[in-house]
Design a protein around this motif. Structure first.
Motif, PDB file in Angstrom:
ATOM      1  N   GLY A 206       0.817  -1.203   0.000  1.00  0.00           N
ATOM      2  CA  GLY A 206       0.000   0.000   0.000  1.00  0.00           C
ATOM      3  C   GLY A 206       0.853   1.255   0.000  1.00  0.00           C
ATOM      4  O   GLY A 206       0.541   2.232  -0.693  1.00  0.00           O
ATOM      5  N   ALA A 207       1.943   1.231   0.759  1.00  0.00           N
ATOM      6  CA  ALA A 207       2.829   2.397   0.828  1.00  0.00           C
ATOM      7  C   ALA A 207       3.466   2.648  -0.531  1.00  0.00           C
ATOM      8  O   ALA A 207       3.582   3.794  -0.972  1.00  0.00           O
ATOM      9  CB  ALA A 207       3.900   2.182   1.894  1.00  0.00           C
ATOM     10  N   ALA A 208       3.863   1.563  -1.211  1.00  0.00           N
ATOM     11  CA  ALA A 208       4.468   1.717  -2.538  1.00  0.00           C
ATOM     12  C   ALA A 208       3.426   2.258  -3.521  1.00  0.00           C
ATOM     13  O   ALA A 208       3.714   3.147  -4.327  1.00  0.00           O
ATOM     14  CB  ALA A 208       5.026   0.380  -3.015  1.00  0.00           C
ATOM     15  N   ALA A 209       2.217   1.732  -3.451  1.00  0.00           N
ATOM     16  CA  ALA A 209       1.157   2.189  -4.360  1.00  0.00           C
ATOM     17  C   ALA A 209       0.862   3.659  -4.122  1.00  0.00           C
ATOM     18  O   ALA A 209       0.648   4.426  -5.063  1.00  0.00           O
ATOM     19  CB  ALA A 209      -0.109   1.351  -4.161  1.00  0.00           C
ATOM     20  N   TYR A 210       0.861   4.061  -2.848  1.00  0.00           N
ATOM     21  CA  TYR A 210       0.593   5.457  -2.522  1.00  0.00           C
ATOM     22  C   TYR A 210       1.661   6.348  -3.150  1.00  0.00           C
ATOM     23  O   TYR A 210       1.370   7.402  -3.711  1.00  0.00           O
ATOM     24  CB  TYR A 210       0.567   5.655  -1.003  1.00  0.00           C
ATOM     25  CG  TYR A 210       0.151   7.055  -0.619  1.00  0.00           C
ATOM     26  CD1 TYR A 210      -1.198   7.365  -0.404  1.00  0.00           C
ATOM     27  CD2 TYR A 210       1.089   8.074  -0.504  1.00  0.00           C
ATOM     28  CE1 TYR A 210      -1.591   8.646  -0.093  1.00  0.00           C
ATOM     29  CE2 TYR A 210       0.697   9.367  -0.189  1.00  0.00           C
ATOM     30  CZ  TYR A 210      -0.637   9.649   0.022  1.00  0.00           C
ATOM     31  OH  TYR A 210      -1.032  10.928   0.324  1.00  0.00           O
ATOM     32  N   ALA A 211       2.917   5.908  -3.080  1.00  0.00           N
ATOM     33  CA  ALA A 211       4.011   6.710  -3.623  1.00  0.00           C
ATOM     34  C   ALA A 211       3.978   6.759  -5.152  1.00  0.00           C
ATOM     35  O   ALA A 211       4.280   7.786  -5.745  1.00  0.00           O
ATOM     36  CB  ALA A 211       5.349   6.154  -3.140  1.00  0.00           C
ATOM     37  N   ILE A 212       3.583   5.657  -5.780  1.00  0.00           N
ATOM     38  CA  ILE A 212       3.665   5.560  -7.243  1.00  0.00           C
ATOM     39  C   ILE A 212       2.419   6.162  -7.912  1.00  0.00           C
ATOM     40  O   ILE A 212       2.520   6.873  -8.900  1.00  0.00           O
ATOM     41  CB  ILE A 212       3.844   4.084  -7.678  1.00  0.00           C
ATOM     42  CG1 ILE A 212       5.210   3.563  -7.193  1.00  0.00           C
ATOM     43  CG2 ILE A 212       3.702   3.934  -9.184  1.00  0.00           C
ATOM     44  CD1 ILE A 212       5.342   2.054  -7.221  1.00  0.00           C
ATOM     45  N   GLY A 213       1.246   5.853  -7.362  1.00  0.00           N
ATOM     46  CA  GLY A 213       0.001   6.314  -7.989  1.00  0.00           C
ATOM     47  C   GLY A 213      -0.194   5.740  -9.380  1.00  0.00           C
ATOM     48  O   GLY A 213      -0.294   6.469 -10.364  1.00  0.00           O
ATOM     49  N   PRO A 214      -0.234   4.412  -9.512  1.00  0.00           N
ATOM     50  CA  PRO A 214      -0.253   3.787 -10.837  1.00  0.00           C
ATOM     51  C   PRO A 214      -1.623   3.888 -11.536  1.00  0.00           C
ATOM     52  O   PRO A 214      -2.641   4.082 -10.891  1.00  0.00           O
ATOM     53  CB  PRO A 214       0.055   2.319 -10.528  1.00  0.00           C
ATOM     54  CG  PRO A 214      -0.469   2.096  -9.147  1.00  0.00           C
ATOM     55  CD  PRO A 214      -0.272   3.414  -8.423  1.00  0.00           C
ATOM     56  N   ASP A 215      -1.598   3.734 -12.885  1.00  0.00           N
ATOM     57  CA  ASP A 215      -2.839   3.654 -13.650  1.00  0.00           C
ATOM     58  C   ASP A 215      -3.363   2.226 -13.698  1.00  0.00           C
ATOM     59  O   ASP A 215      -4.539   1.985 -13.918  1.00  0.00           O
ATOM     60  CB  ASP A 215      -2.597   4.150 -15.084  1.00  0.00           C
ATOM     61  CG  ASP A 215      -2.175   5.606 -15.089  1.00  0.00           C
ATOM     62  OD1 ASP A 215      -3.046   6.449 -14.834  1.00  0.00           O
ATOM     63  OD2 ASP A 215      -0.985   5.899 -15.310  1.00  0.00           O
ATOM     64  N   LEU A 216      -2.444   1.291 -13.573  1.00  0.00           N
ATOM     65  CA  LEU A 216      -2.816  -0.130 -13.597  1.00  0.00           C
ATOM     66  C   LEU A 216      -1.827  -0.864 -12.701  1.00  0.00           C
ATOM     67  O   LEU A 216      -0.648  -0.516 -12.647  1.00  0.00           O
ATOM     68  CB  LEU A 216      -2.726  -0.683 -15.030  1.00  0.00           C
ATOM     69  CG  LEU A 216      -2.937  -2.194 -15.204  1.00  0.00           C
ATOM     70  CD1 LEU A 216      -4.394  -2.571 -14.931  1.00  0.00           C
ATOM     71  CD2 LEU A 216      -2.534  -2.648 -16.605  1.00  0.00           C
ATOM     72  N   CYS A 217      -2.325  -1.855 -12.004  1.00  0.00           N
ATOM     73  CA  CYS A 217      -1.427  -2.686 -11.199  1.00  0.00           C
ATOM     74  C   CYS A 217      -1.676  -4.145 -11.514  1.00  0.00           C
ATOM     75  O   CYS A 217      -2.826  -4.576 -11.644  1.00  0.00           O
ATOM     76  CB  CYS A 217      -1.659  -2.442  -9.701  1.00  0.00           C
ATOM     77  SG  CYS A 217      -0.776  -3.623  -8.658  1.00  0.00           S
ATOM     78  N   ILE A 218      -0.606  -4.879 -11.701  1.00  0.00           N
ATOM     79  CA  ILE A 218      -0.728  -6.338 -11.814  1.00  0.00           C
ATOM     80  C   ILE A 218       0.097  -6.945 -10.696  1.00  0.00           C
ATOM     81  O   ILE A 218       1.295  -6.714 -10.569  1.00  0.00           O
ATOM     82  CB  ILE A 218      -0.248  -6.859 -13.185  1.00  0.00           C
ATOM     83  CG1 ILE A 218      -1.049  -6.190 -14.313  1.00  0.00           C
ATOM     84  CG2 ILE A 218      -0.396  -8.380 -13.258  1.00  0.00           C
ATOM     85  CD1 ILE A 218      -0.517  -6.476 -15.707  1.00  0.00           C
ATOM     86  N   ASN A 219      -0.591  -7.703  -9.856  1.00  0.00           N
ATOM     87  CA  ASN A 219       0.027  -8.329  -8.693  1.00  0.00           C
ATOM     88  C   ASN A 219       0.370  -9.782  -9.038  1.00  0.00           C
ATOM     89  O   ASN A 219      -0.444 -10.485  -9.624  1.00  0.00           O
ATOM     90  CB  ASN A 219      -0.975  -8.272  -7.531  1.00  0.00           C
ATOM     91  CG  ASN A 219      -0.502  -8.984  -6.269  1.00  0.00           C
ATOM     92  OD1 ASN A 219      -1.304  -9.502  -5.522  1.00  0.00           O
ATOM     93  ND2 ASN A 219       0.800  -9.024  -6.036  1.00  0.00           N
ATOM     94  N   LEU A 220       1.570 -10.192  -8.717  1.00  0.00           N
ATOM     95  CA  LEU A 220       1.926 -11.599  -8.896  1.00  0.00           C
ATOM     96  C   LEU A 220       1.989 -12.256  -7.528  1.00  0.00           C
ATOM     97  O   LEU A 220       2.727 -11.820  -6.656  1.00  0.00           O
ATOM     98  CB  LEU A 220       3.304 -11.727  -9.561  1.00  0.00           C
ATOM     99  CG  LEU A 220       3.502 -11.089 -10.926  1.00  0.00           C
ATOM    100  CD1 LEU A 220       4.885 -11.454 -11.462  1.00  0.00           C
ATOM    101  CD2 LEU A 220       2.444 -11.559 -11.902  1.00  0.00           C
ATOM    102  N   ASP A 221       1.187 -13.278  -7.375  1.00  0.00           N
ATOM    103  CA  ASP A 221       1.233 -14.018  -6.101  1.00  0.00           C
ATOM    104  C   ASP A 221       0.832 -15.454  -6.413  1.00  0.00           C
ATOM    105  O   ASP A 221       0.440 -15.772  -7.526  1.00  0.00           O
ATOM    106  CB  ASP A 221       0.307 -13.367  -5.068  1.00  0.00           C
ATOM    107  CG  ASP A 221       0.759 -13.647  -3.630  1.00  0.00           C
ATOM    108  OD1 ASP A 221       1.406 -14.699  -3.397  1.00  0.00           O
ATOM    109  OD2 ASP A 221       0.459 -12.837  -2.745  1.00  0.00           O
ATOM    110  N   VAL A 222       0.915 -16.294  -5.420  1.00  0.00           N
ATOM    111  CA  VAL A 222       0.560 -17.689  -5.660  1.00  0.00           C
ATOM    112  C   VAL A 222      -0.933 -17.866  -5.371  1.00  0.00           C
ATOM    113  O   VAL A 222      -1.546 -17.062  -4.685  1.00  0.00           O
ATOM    114  CB  VAL A 222       1.387 -18.638  -4.779  1.00  0.00           C
ATOM    115  CG1 VAL A 222       2.864 -18.405  -5.023  1.00  0.00           C
ATOM    116  CG2 VAL A 222       1.049 -18.496  -3.305  1.00  0.00           C
ATOM    117  N   THR A 223      -1.500 -18.934  -5.934  1.00  0.00           N
ATOM    118  CA  THR A 223      -2.881 -19.271  -5.607  1.00  0.00           C
ATOM    119  C   THR A 223      -2.931 -20.726  -5.168  1.00  0.00           C
ATOM    120  O   THR A 223      -1.928 -21.445  -5.235  1.00  0.00           O
ATOM    121  CB  THR A 223      -3.829 -19.006  -6.781  1.00  0.00           C
ATOM    122  OG1 THR A 223      -5.187 -19.192  -6.334  1.00  0.00           O
ATOM    123  CG2 THR A 223      -3.563 -19.954  -7.946  1.00  0.00           C
TER     124      THR A 223
END
Lengths: 337, 343, 349
Positions: A206-223
């Protein structure tokens, strides 16, 4: 193709939540040649920025922390008492070799009176201890301090197309993100974020997103998975391709984001499957709700036996994930509400 | 500082109703700070301008308590609460509403209880506040739905080094933060007195946004479970063992640099301290450290027994040493060291 | 404005949390009756702005999402497995009619084992959602064509039913009835020259834990906010502390509410002779007000609730008269905002 030594180095690096320094160093060494700038923020998120021309910002995020055990007490005989760092199953955590950041090795076991393996449902993390071979508190304190964290000390196992190790959640995705950055073709600003403290409640991204302010985010995680004997039903299969996130317990992805990823997969002939994970949350959630809201989706690599020392993944899914990520950021037109 | 703590503990400031505590602190803080202001949630800020990093010291003003839902036909008050074990409220005095109307929480006399009654725990929904009202209409002359009720416990010294009071969590932090305001440190310093910590770190979230700190130090009263039959590894903290420094709790993992800097501040100033052992529970650090783009956050706690009850107990020397530790941290410029190390 | 017509239209449309696009389009159309300034944010929260653009901003919010389910697996024979997205009571599912919003809406029934086949004691425990199966009556091939993993599923819509005394019953009154109340607020204010800048928001994902409203409040950065949601009305088995009288507007007081916003709402009700009740909640209200309050540097937040019977079922019951009163109370607060608005929000110290 994938680079197995890179995967192995990233997967086996030490880095429980809040103590990600070693894995940060390993990942930094791989990404530095691939991007324009690498920074670390106040929480420890590693942010690799690759400049673009379109004026649009894409945040790609994979958490680099792993679950672990933190030392809360050292008794007079030199045994270490612990608490969990993230989602540790008490039963899975017993009888394991572990290691600390300074290389100290130990093994875990349970109090055997009134608990232990005879009655797994009654076991709690407070009954677990680590034996580091010390005879006294003094001897133990020479190697380990209160607050030090241990992780499973397990080997990187190759099983044909599949690999098994602790910390595949989520290092397999960190490796995929590094892999995707190689020769990445895109006109957009790319912020590859290797986030901290996901396992203790998605605290870093969240802190990184706040700093960047992206137009799109793709998260890589396991399922999770639905293809082992007598498991909970789920449509995801190991080897079934990149799993495109629709929902997990923390987030519902906007339809224009997951259909965008599906369209890319279809156009590029990349194997993919739909991912509805009923338990567990991911960084996608905190990024989606950052500032004015962000169109955030996820690509997941199915991993069996998550949060155990024998997490198992299929390298075909890894390759598909890398391919899908590369193809997605190559698009000029990004999803919009 | 101890006299101030006594006054602070005797004030009533249930989460959502911190006005009395805020007014008290504001009066004192304005003599030491360049500016003192209140935000819309009720957080109080005392700002001492300075060069260097933006530093926040945070302590919460609120205490656990009750809110009045309404009155029954017989004049007893129905209340709601959060974070209070129903077993600690029976036979206690409370004060209700802005006019601090005295009341008691009673229960059926032991003579009238069946064997079953004696075993059963009374829930909050079976307990009521009695202000002596004749009936519903009479009760509503004194109390309105939404008024708050607090335990009526007075601060007292017990023995040479112990004290008992309500709201030690976290008026101890408030008293320490006020004392720190008297000093001048190498930074831009804001003491934040937060609201609604007990409701889920609510005030701190807005406060972090308003100040945007680079380093934060949270001052708390934390669980001491150093009681008979509790194994050593489950004590969390020990009363009299010195201020507790956290490496991790349920809401925050303290960065190693911060944890080490706090320990060395204590060692250099020769203050005996303890490392907080448990990892459960949370405090305002949980909201502050991940607000905006992140902030380096540490926690110093005063070990406190019987938290969230009408009578909690702590050590006076732990309290005083918690102040000395925080002071030593800032006086030796550790706020600058941790920033350099982390970033 | 025809409130019944608005509710009928809005509740006919699907909008399970996270999949609000369809209802969102309808809400936008309704908003456009009163203003041209209508937009959505990346999460899907949808806004309408009117009033004085230079005045203090008041945000009025109700959520447009509904409780619902999602397809998470499809059996080889074509039976569909569903999981909870938000808020569905598993007890109401067996024997219910659902709509699966696939490539086209597909009607389905939730199977239940007939008594003839049950073992003794089966009836003593409720079904878990994950063990229930949806039967569409379609062949496996047809299912594959029309239904995919991730499709939202909701109770099959039926038009609301008018009962006696201006009381109506139907699905998704939580919280589309309150969207209708916000439309009524817009209607009540349309002929006034307002000092305030008003932003009305239909929020998303409230049922998942108030997820949209925080983003909405951050986005608008208002000077004050009022959330409107439903609360429980008297119903079988409920205790007085759980409900507010059916014909009274509920105005909340407690930690989640700014004291002055409570007073503004209370005074508005009193001035208009509207029956209201102070609803006390010590902490989390479980409404959008909870996430609005702590956005940015804190937002003065109030909460109005419409009493409703049988929440989260397909037969929710409300009084249209009470709904209108909720709108009047909110409109009164908006009209009363003047140049002294900042002072009126000062805490008493």
């Amino acid at each position: 193709m994938y680079e197995k030594t890179m995967i192995q180095k990233i997967v086996t690096a030490y880095g429980p939540s809040g103590r990600e320094q070693e894995v940060t160093d390993v990942i930094r060494s791989f990404v530095e040649p691939l991007v324009d700038e690498v920074t670390v923020d106040a929480l420890g998120n590693l942010i690799a920025h690759k400049k673009g021309t379109s004026g649009k910002k894409i945040m790609l995020v994979a958490h680099m922390d792993q679950i672990g055990l933190v030392v809360t007490d050292i008794d007079e005989k030199g045994f270490l008492r612990v608490s969990n760092v993230g989602g540790v199953h008490p039963v899975t955590a017993a009888a394991r070799p572990v290691r600390f950041e300074n290389g100290t090795r130990g093994v875990t076991y349970f109090e055997t009176e009134n608990s232990g393996f005879m009655n797994p449902s009654k076991t709690a993390i407070t009954q677990l201890f680590i034996d580091i071979g010390a005879d006294s508190r003094e001897e133990a304190e020479a190697k380990v301090q209160l607050g030090d964290m241990a992780v499973y000390d397990v080997n990187f196992l190759e099983m044909g197309r599949r690999i098994s190790c602790g910390a595949l959640d989520n290092r397999i995705c960190c490796a995929a993100l590094v892999e995707a950055l190689k020769d990445m073709e895109t006109e957009h600003d790319i912020y590859a974020v290797f986030s901290v403290q996901e396992e203790v409640g998605t605290r870093g991204a969240g802190a990184a997103a706040y700093a960047i302010g992206p137009d799109l985010c793709i998260n890589l995680d396991v399922t999770l998975f639905g293809d082992t004997p007598k498991c909970m039903p789920m449509a995801v299969k190991l080897g079934g391709g990149a799993a495109i996130k629709i929902m997990d317990a923390s987030v519902i992805v906007a339809p224009m984001v997951y259909t965008f990823l599906e369209d890319v997969a279809k156009a590029e002939d990349i194997a993919c499957q739909r991912d509805v994970m009923r338990m567990g949350g991911t960084d996608t959630s905190v990024v989606q709700r950052s500032r004015d809201g962000v169109l955030a989706g996820g690509i997941s690599i199915p991993v069996r036996y998550v949060h155990s020392p024998v997490e198992t993944a299929d390298l075909r899914d890894y390759e598909a994930t890398v391919a899908l990520l590369r193809a997605a950021v190559k698009r000029s037109e990004l999803p919009q509400r | 500082m101890l006299g101030r703590l006594e006054e602070l503990c005797n004030l009533n400031g249930v989460s959502g109703d911190e006005g009395r505590v805020r007014r008290y602190i504001k009066e004192i803080a304005k003599d030491y700070a360049d500016e003192v202001w209140t935000d819309t949630m009720g957080n109080l800020y005392a700002h001492k301008k300075g060069d260097g990093p933006k530093v926040v010291v945070a302590a919460h003003m609120d205490e656990v308590g009750m809110i009045i839902w309404g009155a029954m036909e017989n004049g007893l008050l129905i209340y709601q609460t959060q974070g209070i074990d129903p077993r600690v409220v029976v036979s206690k005095r409370v004060v209700v509403g802005p006019r601090e109307i005295p009341g008691v929480i009673g229960a059926k006399a032991i003579h009238l209880q069946s064997m079953e009654d004696r075993k059963k725990v009374l829930s909050h929904s079976e307990l009521f506040i009695d202000i002596g009202a004749k009936d519903k209409a009479d009760a509503l002359k004194y109390v309105s739905p939404g008024d708050y009720a607090a335990f009526d416990t007075k601060w007292e010294r017990l023995g040479s080094d112990r004290m008992k009071a309500k709201a030690l969590d976290d008026r101890m932090g408030c008293a320490i933060a006020l004392e720190l305001l008297k000093q001048t440190y190498d930074c831009d310093f804001t003491a934040v007195f937060t609201v609604q910590e007990e409701l889920g770190l609510r005030g701190a979230q807005a406060a972090a946004y308003n100040v945007k700190p680079q380093v934060a130090l949270v001052l708390e009263g934390t669980t001491a479970n150093d009681l008979p039959k509790t194994q050593g590894h489950q004590h969390i903290t020990k009363v009299g063992g010195g201020p507790a420094i956290s490496f991790m709790d349920g809401s925050t993992i303290v960065p190693r640099a911060m944890f080490e800097a706090l320990k060395s501040a204590a060692q250099e100033a020769e203050i005996s301290f303890q490392v907080k052992q448990g990892t459960a529970g949370g405090n305002d650090a949980g909201a502050i450290h991940k607000a905006l783009s992140g902030c380096v956050t540490g926690v110093i706690s005063v070990p406190t027994r019987y938290l969230h009850s009408p009578c909690s107990l702590a050590s006076i020397s732990d309290f005083e040493n918690a102040y000395r530790l925080a002071d030593a941290f800032f006086a030796t410029g550790k706020q600058n060291e941790v920033i350099n190390e982390v970033l | 404005m025809d409130i019944f017509q608005a509710i009928t239209e809005l509740t006919a449309l699907p909008g399970v949390s996270g999949s609000e696009e369809t209802v969102c389009a309808a809400v936008q159309t309704w908003f456009r009756r009163y203003t041209d300034q209508v937009w959505s944010d990346p999460m899907g929260n949808t806004y309408a702005r009117f009033g004085n653009p230079d005045g203090p901003t008041i945000l009025l919010m109700a959520h447009m999402d509904e409780i619902g389910l999602m397809v998470y697996d499809i059996e080889e024979g074509g039976l569909v497995r569903i999981c909870n997205v938000a808020g569905v009571d598993p007890r109401v599912l067996p024997g219910s009619e659902l709509m699966i919003y696939g490539t086209e809406p597909v009607k389905a029934v939730v199977g239940a084992l007939p008594p003839h086949l049950q073992k003794a004691g089966d009836v003593m425990s409720n079904y878990k959602i994950e063990e229930l199966l949806c039967d569409t009556g379609l062949s496996p091939e047809e299912v594959k064509e029309r239904i995919r993993i991730g499709d939202p599923v909701a109770f099959a819509p039926r038009p609301p039913q008018k009962l006696v005394n201006n009381v109506i019953a139907g699905k998704t009154f939580d919280d589309r009835a309150c969207i209708a109340a916000l439309l009524e607020v817009m209607d009540l204010l349309k002929d006034y020259k307002l000092y305030a800048n008003v932003v009305v928001c239909a929020s998303v994902q409230e049922e998942r834990g108030m997820l949209g409203s925080g983003v909405g409040a951050y986005h608008i950065d208002p000077d004050m906010a009022i959330a409107i949601d439903v609360c429980h009305a008297p119903q079988p088995g409920a205790k007085p502390v759980d409900y507010v009288d059916f014909d009274k507007v509920a105005i909340t007081r407690g930690g989640n509410i700014h004291p002055k916003m409570y007073e503004k709402l209370r005074d508005s009700a009193k001035e208009q002779n509207i029956a209201f009740e102070t609803d006390v909640t010590i902490s989390r209200t479980g409404t959008d007000a909870w996430s609005i309050q702590v956005q940015r540097g804190g937002i003065p937040t109030g909460l109005v609730s419409l009493p409703l019977r049988y929440m989260h079922t397909s037969v929710e019951v409300i009084s249209m008269d009470t709904l209108k009163n909720c709108a009047k109370v909110i409109a009164g607060v908006v009209r009363a905002i003047g140049a002294d608005w900042e002072e009126t929000l000062c805490l008493d110290d």
